[in-house]
Design a protein around this motif. Structure first.
Motif, PDB file in Angstrom:
ATOM      1  N   THR A   1       1.314  -1.289  -0.370  1.00 22.30           N
ATOM      2  CA  THR A   1       0.189  -0.226   0.002  1.00 22.30           C
ATOM      3  C   THR A   1       0.715   1.451   0.008  1.00 22.30           C
ATOM      4  N   PHE A   2       1.839   1.710  -0.473  1.00 20.66           N
ATOM      5  CA  PHE A   2       2.936   2.379  -1.009  1.00 20.66           C
ATOM      6  C   PHE A   2       2.603   3.495  -1.252  1.00 20.66           C
ATOM      7  N   ASP A   3       3.256   5.058  -1.152  1.00 23.67           N
ATOM      8  CA  ASP A   3       2.794   6.081  -1.920  1.00 23.67           C
ATOM      9  C   ASP A   3       4.092   5.533  -2.861  1.00 23.67           C
TER      10      ASP A   3
ATOM     11  N   PHE B   1      12.705  -2.343   2.548  1.00 21.71           N
ATOM     12  CA  PHE B   1      11.956  -0.729   2.633  1.00 21.71           C
ATOM     13  C   PHE B   1      12.665   0.926   2.977  1.00 21.71           C
ATOM     14  N   GLY B   2      14.519   0.381   3.925  1.00 27.79           N
ATOM     15  CA  GLY B   2      14.567   1.017   3.789  1.00 27.79           C
ATOM     16  C   GLY B   2      15.284   1.629   2.583  1.00 27.79           C
ATOM     17  N   TYR B   3      15.840   0.612   1.883  1.00 30.16           N
ATOM     18  CA  TYR B   3      16.789   0.558   0.074  1.00 30.16           C
ATOM     19  C   TYR B   3      15.177   1.722  -0.350  1.00 30.16           C
ATOM     20  N   MET B   4      14.030   0.790  -0.574  1.00 27.42           N
ATOM     21  CA  MET B   4      13.688   1.459  -2.088  1.00 27.42           C
ATOM     22  C   MET B   4      12.669   2.522  -2.046  1.00 27.42           C
ATOM     23  N   ALA B   5      12.635   3.012  -0.183  1.00 27.20           N
ATOM     24  CA  ALA B   5      11.822   4.524   0.304  1.00 27.20           C
ATOM     25  C   ALA B   5      13.104   5.811   0.125  1.00 27.20           C
ATOM     26  N   GLY B   6      13.811   5.307   0.813  1.00 29.22           N
ATOM     27  CA  GLY B   6      15.169   5.574   1.893  1.00 29.22           C
ATOM     28  C   GLY B   6      15.780   6.456   0.879  1.00 29.22           C
ATOM     29  N   GLU B   7      16.266   5.496  -0.073  1.00 31.00           N
ATOM     30  CA  GLU B   7      17.489   5.253  -1.015  1.00 31.00           C
ATOM     31  C   GLU B   7      17.479   5.749  -2.096  1.00 31.00           C
TER      32      GLU B   7
ATOM     33  N   PRO C   1       9.020   7.701   2.333  1.00 26.98           N
ATOM     34  CA  PRO C   1       9.228   9.610   2.037  1.00 26.98           C
ATOM     35  C   PRO C   1      10.062   9.883   1.006  1.00 26.98           C
ATOM     36  N   PHE C   2      10.261   8.965  -0.284  1.00 19.42           N
ATOM     37  CA  PHE C   2      11.035   9.712  -1.314  1.00 19.42           C
ATOM     38  C   PHE C   2      12.572  10.177  -0.967  1.00 19.42           C
ATOM     39  N   GLY C   3      13.154   8.956   0.156  1.00 16.92           N
ATOM     40  CA  GLY C   3      14.490   9.610   0.603  1.00 16.92           C
ATOM     41  C   GLY C   3      16.187   9.260  -0.883  1.00 16.92           C
ATOM     42  N   LYS C   4      16.958   9.418  -0.896  1.00 17.98           N
ATOM     43  CA  LYS C   4      18.055   9.605  -1.820  1.00 17.98           C
ATOM     44  C   LYS C   4      18.921   9.051  -2.164  1.00 17.98           C
TER      45      LYS C   4
ATOM     46  N   LYS D   1      19.520   8.420   4.818  1.00 14.88           N
ATOM     47  CA  LYS D   1      18.470   8.935   4.797  1.00 14.88           C
ATOM     48  C   LYS D   1      16.976   7.097   5.023  1.00 14.88           C
ATOM     49  N   ARG D   2      18.345   6.822   4.453  1.00 20.37           N
ATOM     50  CA  ARG D   2      17.929   4.618   4.099  1.00 20.37           C
ATOM     51  C   ARG D   2      18.548   4.539   5.507  1.00 20.37           C
ATOM     52  N   ARG D   3      19.419   4.342   6.582  1.00 21.19           N
ATOM     53  CA  ARG D   3      19.326   4.518   8.340  1.00 21.19           C
ATOM     54  C   ARG D   3      18.552   4.542   8.861  1.00 21.19           C
ATOM     55  N   ALA D   4      18.550   6.026   8.185  1.00 15.25           N
ATOM     56  CA  ALA D   4      17.234   7.036   9.847  1.00 15.25           C
ATOM     57  C   ALA D   4      15.645   6.300   9.308  1.00 15.25           C
ATOM     58  N   LEU D   5      15.490   6.051   8.437  1.00 13.96           N
ATOM     59  CA  LEU D   5      14.358   5.150   8.027  1.00 13.96           C
ATOM     60  C   LEU D   5      14.069   3.957   8.433  1.00 13.96           C
ATOM     61  N   THR D   6      15.801   3.334   8.265  1.00 16.88           N
ATOM     62  CA  THR D   6      15.468   1.822   8.705  1.00 16.88           C
ATOM     63  C   THR D   6      15.274   1.949  10.337  1.00 16.88           C
ATOM     64  N   LEU D   7      15.720   2.745  11.159  1.00 14.27           N
ATOM     65  CA  LEU D   7      16.219   2.500  12.488  1.00 14.27           C
ATOM     66  C   LEU D   7      14.565   3.093  12.923  1.00 14.27           C
ATOM     67  N   ALA D   8      13.877   3.987  12.258  1.00 12.62           N
ATOM     68  CA  ALA D   8      12.616   4.360  12.654  1.00 12.62           C
ATOM     69  C   ALA D   8      11.331   3.524  12.525  1.00 12.62           C
TER      70      ALA D   8
END
Length: 416
Positions: A20-22, A145-151, A157-160, A164-171
């Motif tokens: 159900t991703f954005d 998910f950290g990779y696909m949405a964080g990096e 959240p469209f990280g690049k 951002k990938r690591r921060a999303l993973t930890l969150a």
């Protein structure tokens, strides 16, 4: 020999694509709608008992269910619950398959609390609707998910970048751990099935300077989420081995890759000498955590699905002979799914989806895949068709140990 009961009532499991991703260029997506799974829930679950499968991974669409302010609309999973009850299928409830509600911010201090409230509400709802035992996957594939949405910027959240990938993973790990506690406050004996891919990354030929970067992705980054959830890293977040519980490892051919700076990496072709046997990867994950293991997703594509299953089961049994505590193999998905990027049907399900003039997607089982499944059920002394009470006994893992010992499969890197 005394019985050696496994965790699940059947050794082979299945499941349904429920993202159900954005999405980057499509907005909010609901893969249950794209595959018409919600519309065909009864037929989809009716397909499983004749296959000898009594366990299915199923999604609760957090962005649709969570209305904010601790208000929840569970009508989205009502067709699934009705079908599970009718056909006697035990779910592993997936509470976040890459998508979170509009207005939620995974980096906000209240994100974990919101997810935990929702997880507790799901536990209350499903425990009132279905008999136990109960299984949950709070956050699906946190590392991926950290990779696909964080990096890589595919989904919110469209990280690049790596930070951002690591921060999303930890969150997501923090939210997952909070959700486990909330679920067990409602169902103290609930089991958790945490899931992430098994991967192997190698440096390109002639680029020894990238060897260390490839090693870090294969060993450090690939296991970050499980390390945190199990308490091996960031113990302040509250992880523990019991929080990780069952370690679910996904295996697809594209999980073995050649490193690309900036990613995504390039999948290794079949026959590449740098491919590692799946047996080695399963054993590596098991030794790292010492938890019960399942192959949580696996499938071949097109006409190679039966050969892929044969290879995966043989590799998994080779891992059993090395002492891995293996409780099951999940043939995922049960019905086909589209490529997220192109929309083309992948033809990787137990059943293909064939568009009818009415717009309906007809479910058509892929016969060689089904026969391969039944062949392995016979070898493992597992039922090919479920009886009237599939939950009365658990898998006797002695049957799996016996088959592994008799067959003596050899671990190799040959996908053919």
């Amino acid at each position: 020999m005394d019985a050696n009961p496994g965790i699940f009532p059947t050794f082979f499991l299945s499941g349904f694509e429920c993202s159900t991703f954005d999405w980057k260029d499509r907005g909010r997506r609901d893969l249950c709608e794209e595959t018409q799974h919600r519309q065909h829930a009864d037929a989809d679950y009716a397909m499983l008992p004749p296959l000898g499968i009594a366990v299915a991974r199923e999604g609760v669409p957090w962005p649709m269910v969570d209305r904010g302010g601790s208000s929840y609309d569970f009508s989205f999973i009502a067709p699934f619950i009705d079908a599970m009850r009718c056909h006697k299928i035990m779910p592993i409830w997936d509470l976040c398959h890459y998508g979170y509600p509009e207005g939620a911010d995974p980096f906000a201090p209240d994100f974990a609390e919101r997810f935990a409230r929702y997880a507790g509400a799901v536990a209350e709802h499903v425990s009132a609707a279905l008999p136990g035992p109960y299984f949950f996957t709070p956050m699906n594939e946190i590392t991926f998910f950290g990779y696909m949405a964080g990096e890589w910027g595919w989904a919110a959240p469209f990280g690049k970048d790596k930070a951002k990938r690591r921060a999303l993973t930890l969150a997501m790990c923090s939210a997952d751990i909070a959700a486990v506690k909330a679920i067990r406050n409602v169902i103290p004996d609930a089991r958790m099935v945490h899931i992430d891919p098994l991967i192997h990354v190698v440096a390109p030929a002639g680029r020894p300077d990238l060897t260390e970067a490839a090693r870090v992705e294969s060993w450090d980054d690939a296991f970050l989420a499980f390390d945190v959830i199990s308490g091996q890293q960031h113990p302040e977040l509250g992880g523990s081995p019991e929080t990780l519980d069952v370690a679910g490892f996904n295996n697809y051919s594209f999980g073995q890759m050649e490193y690309r700076e900036g990613g995504p990496h390039a999948a290794l072709e079949a026959g590449d000498p740098r491919i590692r046997p799946l047996c080695d990867l399963i054993e590596q994950g098991y030794r790292r955590y010492g938890r019960p293991v399942i192959v949580a997703e696996t499938s071949g594509m097109e006409g190679g699905r039966d050969d892929w299953l044969n290879d995966v089961v043989a590799e998994a049994l080779a891992a059993v002979n090395r002492g891995v505590e293996l409780h099951g193999i999940c043939m995922f998905p049960a019905v086909d799914m589209p490529d997220w990027h192109t929309g083309k049907w992948l033809n990787n399900g137990i059943a293909d989806l064939v568009l009818q003039p009415s717009g309906d997607l007809m479910r058509v089982p892929f016969a060689p895949y089904v026969e391969a499944l039944h062949s392995w059920q016979r070898r493992l002394n597992r039922p090919e068709v479920l009886d009237a009470d599939p939950f009365d006994t658990a898998v006797d893992l002695n049957d799996v140990l016996r088959a592994a010992g008799e067959l003596k499969p050899r671990a190799d890197a040959d996908w053919h």
